[in-house]
Motif scaffolding. Structure first.
Motif, PDB file in Angstrom:
ATOM      1  N   TRP A  24       2.474  37.318  33.272  1.00 11.54           N
ATOM      2  CA  TRP A  24       3.319  38.502  33.140  1.00 11.54           C
ATOM      3  C   TRP A  24       4.089  38.763  34.433  1.00 11.54           C
ATOM      4  CZ3 TRP A  24       2.669  43.411  35.601  1.00 11.54           C
ATOM      5  CH2 TRP A  24       3.583  44.369  35.182  1.00 11.54           C
ATOM      6  N   ILE A  25       3.388  38.682  35.566  1.00  8.94           N
ATOM      7  CA  ILE A  25       4.056  38.891  36.859  1.00  8.94           C
ATOM      8  C   ILE A  25       5.188  37.876  37.012  1.00  8.94           C
ATOM      9  CG2 ILE A  25       3.788  38.670  39.369  1.00  8.94           C
ATOM     10  CD1 ILE A  25       2.313  41.071  38.776  1.00  8.94           C
ATOM     11  N   ASP A  26       4.893  36.605  36.735  1.00 14.54           N
ATOM     12  CA  ASP A  26       5.856  35.526  36.948  1.00 14.54           C
ATOM     13  C   ASP A  26       7.063  35.634  36.014  1.00 14.54           C
ATOM     14  OD1 ASP A  26       6.915  33.163  37.979  1.00 14.54           O
ATOM     15  OD2 ASP A  26       5.782  31.910  36.592  1.00 14.54           O
ATOM     16  N   THR A  27       6.822  35.865  34.729  1.00 12.22           N
ATOM     17  CA  THR A  27       7.907  35.798  33.739  1.00 12.22           C
ATOM     18  C   THR A  27       8.558  37.136  33.436  1.00 12.22           C
ATOM     19  OG1 THR A  27       6.395  36.062  31.859  1.00 12.22           O
ATOM     20  CG2 THR A  27       6.826  33.810  32.617  1.00 12.22           C
ATOM     21  N   GLN A  28       7.858  38.248  33.641  1.00 15.83           N
ATOM     22  CA  GLN A  28       8.384  39.547  33.234  1.00 15.83           C
ATOM     23  C   GLN A  28       8.657  40.485  34.415  1.00 15.83           C
ATOM     24  OE1 GLN A  28       8.979  39.941  29.846  1.00 15.83           O
ATOM     25  NE2 GLN A  28       8.337  37.803  29.807  1.00 15.83           N
ATOM     26  N   LEU A  29       7.651  40.689  35.269  1.00 21.91           N
ATOM     27  CA  LEU A  29       7.801  41.690  36.327  1.00 21.91           C
ATOM     28  C   LEU A  29       8.620  41.193  37.509  1.00 21.91           C
ATOM     29  CD1 LEU A  29       7.093  44.550  37.270  1.00 21.91           C
ATOM     30  CD2 LEU A  29       5.106  43.558  38.424  1.00 21.91           C
ATOM     31  N   VAL A  36       4.629  38.383  43.759  1.00 20.21           N
ATOM     32  CA  VAL A  36       5.263  39.659  44.109  1.00 20.21           C
ATOM     33  C   VAL A  36       5.901  39.558  45.495  1.00 20.21           C
ATOM     34  CG1 VAL A  36       4.816  42.092  44.648  1.00 20.21           C
ATOM     35  CG2 VAL A  36       3.821  41.059  42.605  1.00 20.21           C
ATOM     36  N   ARG A  37       5.184  39.001  46.449  1.00 20.05           N
ATOM     37  CA  ARG A  37       5.710  38.895  47.819  1.00 20.05           C
ATOM     38  C   ARG A  37       6.926  37.966  47.901  1.00 20.05           C
ATOM     39  NH1 ARG A  37       2.678  41.585  51.521  1.00 20.05           N
ATOM     40  NH2 ARG A  37       0.548  42.064  50.931  1.00 20.05           N
ATOM     41  N   ALA A  38       7.017  37.005  46.993  1.00 27.81           N
ATOM     42  CA  ALA A  38       8.174  36.094  46.973  1.00 27.81           C
ATOM     43  C   ALA A  38       9.469  36.841  46.660  1.00 27.81           C
ATOM     44  CB  ALA A  38       7.947  34.979  45.962  1.00 27.81           C
ATOM     45  N   THR A  39       9.363  38.016  46.063  1.00 24.28           N
ATOM     46  CA  THR A  39      10.551  38.833  45.759  1.00 24.28           C
ATOM     47  C   THR A  39      10.816  39.855  46.870  1.00 24.28           C
ATOM     48  OG1 THR A  39       9.316  40.543  44.566  1.00 24.28           O
ATOM     49  CG2 THR A  39      10.077  38.645  43.283  1.00 24.28           C
ATOM     50  N   GLY A  84      11.653  45.367  48.855  1.00 27.71           N
ATOM     51  CA  GLY A  84      11.173  46.697  49.225  1.00 27.71           C
ATOM     52  C   GLY A  84      10.469  47.442  48.120  1.00 27.71           C
ATOM     53  N   ASP A  85      10.535  46.949  46.870  1.00 27.25           N
ATOM     54  CA  ASP A  85       9.790  47.595  45.784  1.00 27.25           C
ATOM     55  C   ASP A  85       8.297  47.551  46.077  1.00 27.25           C
ATOM     56  OD1 ASP A  85      11.993  48.260  44.296  1.00 27.25           O
ATOM     57  OD2 ASP A  85      11.716  46.710  42.773  1.00 27.25           O
ATOM     58  N   VAL A  86       7.590  48.546  45.604  1.00 24.49           N
ATOM     59  CA  VAL A  86       6.142  48.624  45.777  1.00 24.49           C
ATOM     60  C   VAL A  86       5.502  48.514  44.399  1.00 24.49           C
ATOM     61  CG1 VAL A  86       4.209  50.005  46.602  1.00 24.49           C
ATOM     62  CG2 VAL A  86       6.418  50.120  47.772  1.00 24.49           C
ATOM     63  N   VAL A  87       4.592  47.582  44.241  1.00 24.62           N
ATOM     64  CA  VAL A  87       3.838  47.418  42.999  1.00 24.62           C
ATOM     65  C   VAL A  87       2.473  48.044  43.237  1.00 24.62           C
ATOM     66  CG1 VAL A  87       2.882  45.783  41.344  1.00 24.62           C
ATOM     67  CG2 VAL A  87       5.085  45.298  42.441  1.00 24.62           C
ATOM     68  N   ILE A  88       2.186  49.146  42.542  1.00 30.94           N
ATOM     69  CA  ILE A  88       0.924  49.867  42.716  1.00 30.94           C
ATOM     70  C   ILE A  88      -0.025  49.434  41.613  1.00 30.94           C
ATOM     71  CG2 ILE A  88      -0.187  52.130  42.808  1.00 30.94           C
ATOM     72  CD1 ILE A  88       2.517  53.260  43.722  1.00 30.94           C
ATOM     73  N   LEU A  89      -1.227  49.024  42.017  1.00 23.60           N
ATOM     74  CA  LEU A  89      -2.225  48.497  41.088  1.00 23.60           C
ATOM     75  C   LEU A  89      -3.541  49.228  41.248  1.00 23.60           C
ATOM     76  CD1 LEU A  89      -1.499  44.790  41.999  1.00 23.60           C
ATOM     77  CD2 LEU A  89      -0.791  45.904  39.902  1.00 23.60           C
ATOM     78  N   GLY A 116     -10.412  43.583  38.564  1.00 26.21           N
ATOM     79  CA  GLY A 116     -10.543  42.306  39.257  1.00 26.21           C
ATOM     80  C   GLY A 116      -9.331  41.402  39.187  1.00 26.21           C
ATOM     81  N   PHE A 117      -8.709  41.264  38.019  1.00 27.44           N
ATOM     82  CA  PHE A 117      -7.603  40.317  37.912  1.00 27.44           C
ATOM     83  C   PHE A 117      -6.339  40.796  38.606  1.00 27.44           C
ATOM     84  CE2 PHE A 117      -7.861  42.556  33.802  1.00 27.44           C
ATOM     85  CZ  PHE A 117      -6.648  43.213  33.806  1.00 27.44           C
ATOM     86  N   HIS A 118      -6.247  42.070  38.988  1.00 28.60           N
ATOM     87  CA  HIS A 118      -5.108  42.536  39.780  1.00 28.60           C
ATOM     88  C   HIS A 118      -5.142  41.962  41.191  1.00 28.60           C
ATOM     89  CE1 HIS A 118      -4.207  46.421  37.287  1.00 28.60           C
ATOM     90  NE2 HIS A 118      -3.784  45.328  36.689  1.00 28.60           N
ATOM     91  N   LYS A 119      -6.306  41.546  41.646  1.00 29.44           N
ATOM     92  CA  LYS A 119      -6.463  41.062  43.021  1.00 29.44           C
ATOM     93  C   LYS A 119      -6.253  39.557  43.128  1.00 29.44           C
ATOM     94  CE  LYS A 119      -9.444  44.895  44.077  1.00 29.44           C
ATOM     95  NZ  LYS A 119     -10.734  45.362  44.518  1.00 29.44           N
ATOM     96  N   SER A 120      -5.522  38.997  42.191  1.00 33.88           N
ATOM     97  CA  SER A 120      -5.237  37.568  42.151  1.00 33.88           C
ATOM     98  C   SER A 120      -4.307  37.171  43.304  1.00 33.88           C
ATOM     99  CB  SER A 120      -4.575  37.242  40.802  1.00 33.88           C
ATOM    100  OG  SER A 120      -3.789  36.099  40.886  1.00 33.88           O
ATOM    101  N   GLU A 121      -4.658  36.082  43.991  1.00 31.39           N
ATOM    102  CA  GLU A 121      -3.822  35.587  45.085  1.00 31.39           C
ATOM    103  C   GLU A 121      -2.469  35.115  44.560  1.00 31.39           C
ATOM    104  OE1 GLU A 121      -5.537  32.867  47.888  1.00 31.39           O
ATOM    105  OE2 GLU A 121      -7.490  33.845  47.728  1.00 31.39           O
ATOM    106  N   LYS A 122      -2.472  34.482  43.395  1.00 37.53           N
ATOM    107  CA  LYS A 122      -1.220  33.998  42.815  1.00 37.53           C
ATOM    108  C   LYS A 122      -0.299  35.171  42.480  1.00 37.53           C
ATOM    109  CE  LYS A 122       0.844  31.211  39.203  1.00 37.53           C
ATOM    110  NZ  LYS A 122       0.659  30.442  37.983  1.00 37.53           N
TER     111      LYS A 122
END
Length: 137
Positions: free
Chosen positions: A49-54, A81-84, A61-66, A70-76
């Motif tokens: 979802w992060i890769d294809t949608q978000l 997110v940081r790549a954007t 500068g956007d902030v993604v609040i989570l 457990g799966f929110h803490k994924s390194e991938k």
């Protein structure tokens, strides 16, 4: 009264009762990157979802609040997110008052429940008697 077994007619999402997950981002002006998955959410689905949608909707500068599931803490997910040039902010543990999407989720659930009850048909008097929590016509 003798009750015969008859099917109770009603709505089922996509014709089944399996778990479906709705995931979306919440911005000040509304939802972004809405996605429905025909499965419970896990790391793989969240990362997809992060890769294809978000990620395509994020600006530098956007902030993604989570929250702290457990799966929110994924390194991938963090890398995507940081790549954007956006960044992640995790809520403190058990902070429902700081989680604004919760109110939206509760409103949506209430509206869906109300809509499904209005369309439910209870032709069987036995079903009406044993399912008092359902709104029957």
């Amino acid at each position: 009264m003798v009750c015969q077994r008859q099917p109770l007619c009603g709505l089922r999402p996509f014709g089944h009762w399996r778990t479906q997950t709705f995931i979306a981002g919440l911005r000040c002006h509304g939802l972004t990157a809405p996605w429905i998955v025909d499965a419970p959410l896990n790391s793989r689905i969240f990362e997809t979802w992060i890769d294809t949608q978000l990620a395509p909707t994020l600006s530098p500068g956007d902030v993604v609040i989570l929250d702290n599931v457990g799966f929110h803490k994924s390194e991938k997910a963090e890398q995507l997110v940081r790549a954007t040039d956006a960044w992640l902010l995790f809520l403190p543990p058990h902070s429902p008052d700081l989680n604004p999407h919760r109110n939206g989720v509760l409103k949506a659930q209430g509206a869906l429940t109300k809509a499904s009850r209005q369309k439910l048909r209870c032709d069987n008097p036995c079903a009406r008697r044993y399912h008092r929590s359902l709104l029957c016509h």
